[in-house]
Design a protein around this motif. Sequence first.
Motif, PDB file in Angstrom:
ATOM      1  N   PRO A 189       0.826  -1.207   0.000  1.00 45.85           N
ATOM      2  CA  PRO A 189       0.000   0.000   0.000  1.00 45.85           C
ATOM      3  C   PRO A 189       0.860   1.257   0.000  1.00 45.85           C
ATOM      4  CG  PRO A 189       0.048  -1.012   2.199  1.00 45.85           C
ATOM      5  CD  PRO A 189       0.945  -1.832   1.326  1.00 45.85           C
ATOM      6  N   THR A 191       2.012   4.387   1.440  1.00 55.28           N
ATOM      7  CA  THR A 191       1.901   4.692   2.861  1.00 55.28           C
ATOM      8  C   THR A 191       2.605   5.983   3.231  1.00 55.28           C
ATOM      9  OG1 THR A 191       1.925   2.316   3.280  1.00 55.28           O
ATOM     10  CG2 THR A 191       2.298   3.735   5.170  1.00 55.28           C
ATOM     11  N   TRP A 193       3.885   8.454   6.440  1.00 49.31           N
ATOM     12  CA  TRP A 193       4.163   8.331   7.871  1.00 49.31           C
ATOM     13  C   TRP A 193       3.043   9.021   8.645  1.00 49.31           C
ATOM     14  CZ3 TRP A 193       6.524   5.668  11.412  1.00 49.31           C
ATOM     15  CH2 TRP A 193       6.678   6.213  12.687  1.00 49.31           C
ATOM     16  N   ASP A 196       2.206  13.471   5.078  1.00 57.71           N
ATOM     17  CA  ASP A 196       2.802  13.827   3.792  1.00 57.71           C
ATOM     18  C   ASP A 196       1.834  13.592   2.634  1.00 57.71           C
ATOM     19  OD1 ASP A 196       5.115  15.142   3.457  1.00 57.71           O
ATOM     20  OD2 ASP A 196       6.335  13.403   2.899  1.00 57.71           O
ATOM     21  N   ARG A 298       3.859   5.701  -4.423  1.00 58.69           N
ATOM     22  CA  ARG A 298       4.941   4.841  -3.924  1.00 58.69           C
ATOM     23  C   ARG A 298       6.307   5.499  -4.078  1.00 58.69           C
ATOM     24  NH1 ARG A 298       4.712  -0.554  -4.566  1.00 58.69           N
ATOM     25  NH2 ARG A 298       6.496  -0.306  -3.187  1.00 58.69           N
ATOM     26  N   ARG A 303      12.900   6.993  -5.134  1.00 53.30           N
ATOM     27  CA  ARG A 303      12.764   6.855  -3.684  1.00 53.30           C
ATOM     28  C   ARG A 303      13.947   6.069  -3.133  1.00 53.30           C
ATOM     29  NH1 ARG A 303       8.622   2.992  -2.024  1.00 53.30           N
ATOM     30  NH2 ARG A 303       9.087   3.731   0.068  1.00 53.30           N
ATOM     31  N   LYS A 316      10.611   8.831   0.192  1.00 56.67           N
ATOM     32  CA  LYS A 316      10.033   8.855  -1.161  1.00 56.67           C
ATOM     33  C   LYS A 316      10.199  10.239  -1.801  1.00 56.67           C
ATOM     34  CE  LYS A 316       5.956   7.080   0.279  1.00 56.67           C
ATOM     35  NZ  LYS A 316       4.681   6.301   0.295  1.00 56.67           N
TER      36      LYS A 316
HETATM   37  N1  MTE Z   1       8.546  11.640   1.714  1.00 56.02           N
HETATM   38  C1  MTE Z   1       8.028  10.598   2.397  1.00 56.02           C
HETATM   39  N2  MTE Z   1       8.633   9.399   2.328  1.00 56.02           N
HETATM   40  C2  MTE Z   1       8.111   8.329   2.984  1.00 56.02           C
HETATM   41  C3  MTE Z   1       6.925   8.449   3.775  1.00 56.02           C
HETATM   42  C4  MTE Z   1       6.315   9.724   3.834  1.00 56.02           C
HETATM   43  O1  MTE Z   1       5.263   9.912   4.514  1.00 56.02           O
HETATM   44  N3  MTE Z   1       6.894  10.771   3.140  1.00 56.02           N
HETATM   45  N4  MTE Z   1       6.429   7.347   4.449  1.00 56.02           N
HETATM   46  C5  MTE Z   1       7.400   6.304   4.786  1.00 56.02           C
HETATM   47  C6  MTE Z   1       6.778   5.104   5.337  1.00 56.02           C
HETATM   48  S1  MTE Z   1       6.135   5.208   6.903  1.00 56.02           S
HETATM   49  C7  MTE Z   1       6.804   3.913   4.671  1.00 56.02           C
HETATM   50  S2  MTE Z   1       6.275   2.484   5.386  1.00 56.02           S
HETATM   51  C8  MTE Z   1       7.244   3.833   3.266  1.00 56.02           C
HETATM   52  C9  MTE Z   1       6.080   3.296   2.466  1.00 56.02           C
HETATM   53  O2  MTE Z   1       6.430   3.072   1.127  1.00 56.02           O
HETATM   54  P1  MTE Z   1       5.301   2.639   0.098  1.00 56.02           P
HETATM   55  O3  MTE Z   1       4.403   3.831  -0.115  1.00 56.02           O
HETATM   56  O4  MTE Z   1       6.026   2.189  -1.102  1.00 56.02           O
HETATM   57  O5  MTE Z   1       4.524   1.528   0.744  1.00 56.02           O
HETATM   58  O6  MTE Z   1       7.625   5.098   2.743  1.00 56.02           O
HETATM   59  C10 MTE Z   1       8.323   5.947   3.628  1.00 56.02           C
HETATM   60  N5  MTE Z   1       8.752   7.120   2.911  1.00 56.02           N
END
Ligand code: MTE
Length: 337
Positions: A189, A191, A193, A196, A298, A303, A316
């Motif tokens: 999924p 996701t 944090w 964002d 994603r 990323r 990401k």
């Molecule tokens: N810029 C940014 N990177 C981020 C996040 C975010 O909220 N902002 N979430 C992180 C979290 S908590 C996770 S678990 C992973 C999720 O990656 P996915 O979207 O490929 O599942 O990205 C991470 N990188």
Amino acid sequence: MSWTRVFRRAGRRTNAALFVVLVGALVTGGLAFAAGTRLPATLATVSHGLCGLAVVALVPWKSVVINRASAIRLGSLALLVIIGVCLVAGFVEVFAGYRYVVGVSPIQVHVGAALVAVPLFGWHVVRHRHRQGVKRRDLSRRALLRTSGFVAGTGVGYLLLEAVGSWIGSPAGSRIATGSHRVAAAEIPATSWLFDDVPALDRRTHRMDVAGGTLSVADLEARAARVRARLDCTSGWYAEAGWDGVPLRDLLPADRLASASSIEVVSVTGYTRRFPVEEAGSLWLATRCEGGGLSPGRGAPVRLVAPGRRGFWWVKWVASVRLSDAPSWLQAPFPLQ
Ligand SMILES: Nc1nc2c(c(=O)[nH]1)N[C@H]1C(S)=C(S)[C@@H](COP(=O)(O)O)O[C@H]1N2
Ligand code: HEM
Ligand SMILES: [Mo]
């Protein structure tokens, strides 16, 4: 001695024990969120489970304390309810697995409830400070024996729960050391944090600033190699997948890498994580997952992939990679956005 007599001994030691296991649950829960590799994760989740179970096991004694109280304040009642919610969500997370129900996952409810409980608990402890504290006579041989019995009982309870969880084929039996449950690579999924938002970036015009130099997505793709890694999110899921990318060590000037302390990876959104410079070889700027391009949610177009670290480190929408003299621990332990 009858059971009721055992519980009637409730009092200072019950409150002290509850204090220790609640603070313990908070600390070990935080550690379970931070741990990415097997041994630290196992230590954190097992001690967390023990603290959580101990809270449940103290209920009969605490009930006596509550029944004896002359009045029950609203704040204390709220604390009771919120810890109940936290406990239930903790068990749902472990035994029912990762699943969203009306927009929330059990772990979100669990951690959310724990965070709400913190100020209520602090206030509760301050208000009742005069009736706490372990006295000398609480440390008698007998009392210590009883405490050891309690700890051993909690340990046996933990093992029994784990055994039953596996035996009935619940998700508890197949969760990994961090407590996360498996999802297929195709079902990862998107996701965030916390707050964002997904930015719209054009992969053809997107440029990254890598230690002062400019890098395009095509530059990265021309040098990409495949790395298999486990993305393990703190919201209760993990997935094994193959990623195409380039390790930061191959993108950063060796002389500057040798003199820097940390590497800061910054997202277009401002989301930032700082890593020890020694990890340059195992941090990847990736453009593809399982052979397919990244979707905007994603992390498209670029990323970070950080094997061995929890999902929140996998920044990401990377905008820049900076070398820094600041130590890597100089940051909030968890992102704030
Ligand atoms: N810029 C940014 N990177 C981020 C996040 C975010 O909220 N902002 N979430 C992180 C979290 S908590 C996770 S678990 C992973 C999720 O990656 P996915 O979207 O490929 O599942 O990205 C991470 N990188
Ligand atoms: C008052 C505070 C807390 C209590 C009483 C509590 C209690 C529990 C309980 C009873 C479980 C089930 C354990 C098991 O059966 O193995 C659990 C699981 C879990 N909790 Fe907490 N918890 C608290 C705070 C937190 C916090 C603050 C976090 C994270 C920041 C957290 C993260 C987790 C995780 C990741 C699991 C799953 C662990 C596993 O799979 O074994 N908890 N908790
Ligand atoms: Mo995450």
